[in-house]
Every structure is written in C-alpha cells, then in structure tokens.
Write a protein that holds these residues in place. Structure first.
Motif, PDB file in Angstrom:
ATOM      1  N   VAL A   1       5.707  42.684  10.134  1.00 22.52           N
ATOM      2  CA  VAL A   1       6.326  42.722  11.463  1.00 22.52           C
ATOM      3  C   VAL A   1       7.124  41.446  11.701  1.00 22.52           C
ATOM      4  O   VAL A   1       8.240  41.485  12.212  1.00 22.52           O
ATOM      5  N   ARG A   2       6.563  40.312  11.310  1.00 24.74           N
ATOM      6  CA  ARG A   2       7.250  39.031  11.469  1.00 24.74           C
ATOM      7  C   ARG A   2       8.554  39.016  10.654  1.00 24.74           C
ATOM      8  O   ARG A   2       9.590  38.573  11.122  1.00 24.74           O
ATOM      9  N   ARG A   3       8.495  39.532   9.409  1.00 24.13           N
ATOM     10  CA  ARG A   3       9.679  39.575   8.547  1.00 24.13           C
ATOM     11  C   ARG A   3      10.776  40.450   9.168  1.00 24.13           C
ATOM     12  O   ARG A   3      11.947  40.061   9.205  1.00 24.13           O
ATOM     13  N   ARG A   4      10.378  41.620   9.691  1.00 19.77           N
ATOM     14  CA  ARG A   4      11.376  42.501  10.311  1.00 19.77           C
ATOM     15  C   ARG A   4      11.982  41.868  11.556  1.00 19.77           C
ATOM     16  O   ARG A   4      13.181  42.006  11.798  1.00 19.77           O
ATOM     17  N   ALA A   5      11.179  41.165  12.328  1.00 21.05           N
ATOM     18  CA  ALA A   5      11.685  40.494  13.530  1.00 21.05           C
ATOM     19  C   ALA A   5      12.688  39.402  13.139  1.00 21.05           C
ATOM     20  O   ALA A   5      13.730  39.250  13.778  1.00 21.05           O
ATOM     21  N   GLU A   6      12.373  38.666  12.092  1.00 21.36           N
ATOM     22  CA  GLU A   6      13.297  37.617  11.627  1.00 21.36           C
ATOM     23  C   GLU A   6      14.594  38.229  11.114  1.00 21.36           C
ATOM     24  O   GLU A   6      15.678  37.687  11.345  1.00 21.36           O
ATOM     25  N   GLU A   7      14.512  39.365  10.410  1.00 23.55           N
ATOM     26  CA  GLU A   7      15.715  40.046   9.926  1.00 23.55           C
ATOM     27  C   GLU A   7      16.584  40.513  11.090  1.00 23.55           C
ATOM     28  O   GLU A   7      17.812  40.397  11.052  1.00 23.55           O
ATOM     29  N   ARG A   8      15.949  41.062  12.145  1.00 22.75           N
ATOM     30  CA  ARG A   8      16.703  41.498  13.325  1.00 22.75           C
ATOM     31  C   ARG A   8      17.421  40.325  13.971  1.00 22.75           C
ATOM     32  O   ARG A   8      18.589  40.431  14.345  1.00 22.75           O
ATOM     33  N   LYS A   9      16.715  39.201  14.110  1.00 21.53           N
ATOM     34  CA  LYS A   9      17.332  38.018  14.713  1.00 21.53           C
ATOM     35  C   LYS A   9      18.490  37.516  13.855  1.00 21.53           C
ATOM     36  O   LYS A   9      19.527  37.125  14.377  1.00 21.53           O
ATOM     37  N   ALA A  10      18.339  37.556  12.536  1.00 21.50           N
ATOM     38  CA  ALA A  10      19.409  37.106  11.641  1.00 21.50           C
ATOM     39  C   ALA A  10      20.625  38.033  11.745  1.00 21.50           C
ATOM     40  O   ALA A  10      21.767  37.565  11.780  1.00 21.50           O
TER      41      ALA A  10
END
Length: 64
Positions: free
Chosen positions: A14-23
C-alpha cells in the motif's frame, strides 16, 4: 491525525502504491507547468502555440 500523515499501519504494498501515485501526480504537474511556460514564451515571441488538446473545429477557409 490524517490517514496520509500516519503510515505506520500501512503495508509495504500500500505504501509503495501511494508513493507511485504521488510520483505520477508530481510528474503530471511538472509536465503541465513546462507546457504552460512554453506556451507563454511562444506568445511573447509571436509564434503559434502547439496544440495538445482537441483540434480546432474549422481548419480551412471554407464557407461550411
């Protein structure tokens, strides 16, 4: 505390997907800013803007 500020309980996925969305959002904003700056410079230089959206409704000098 908001859910975004508290990421202690988030799984790594979930953290990885959130970081990808922000990027992706940051890249989109940067691209948009670059495009707007380019359009502003083109207007000052008197050149035509490059179109990225829908084409003009009428592209020729016909009477239609």
């Amino acid at each position: 505390m908001s859910a975004l500020a508290d990421d202690e309980g988030m799984s790594p996925e979930v953290r990885r997907r959130a970081e990808e969305r922000k990027a992706r959002a940051a890249k989109t904003l940067r691209d948009n800013l670059m495009r707007r700056k380019q359009q502003g410079r083109a207007r000052r230089a008197g050149a035509a803007d490059e179109t990225f959206g829908l084409p003009a409704a009428k592209t020729d000098d016909s009477a239609d």
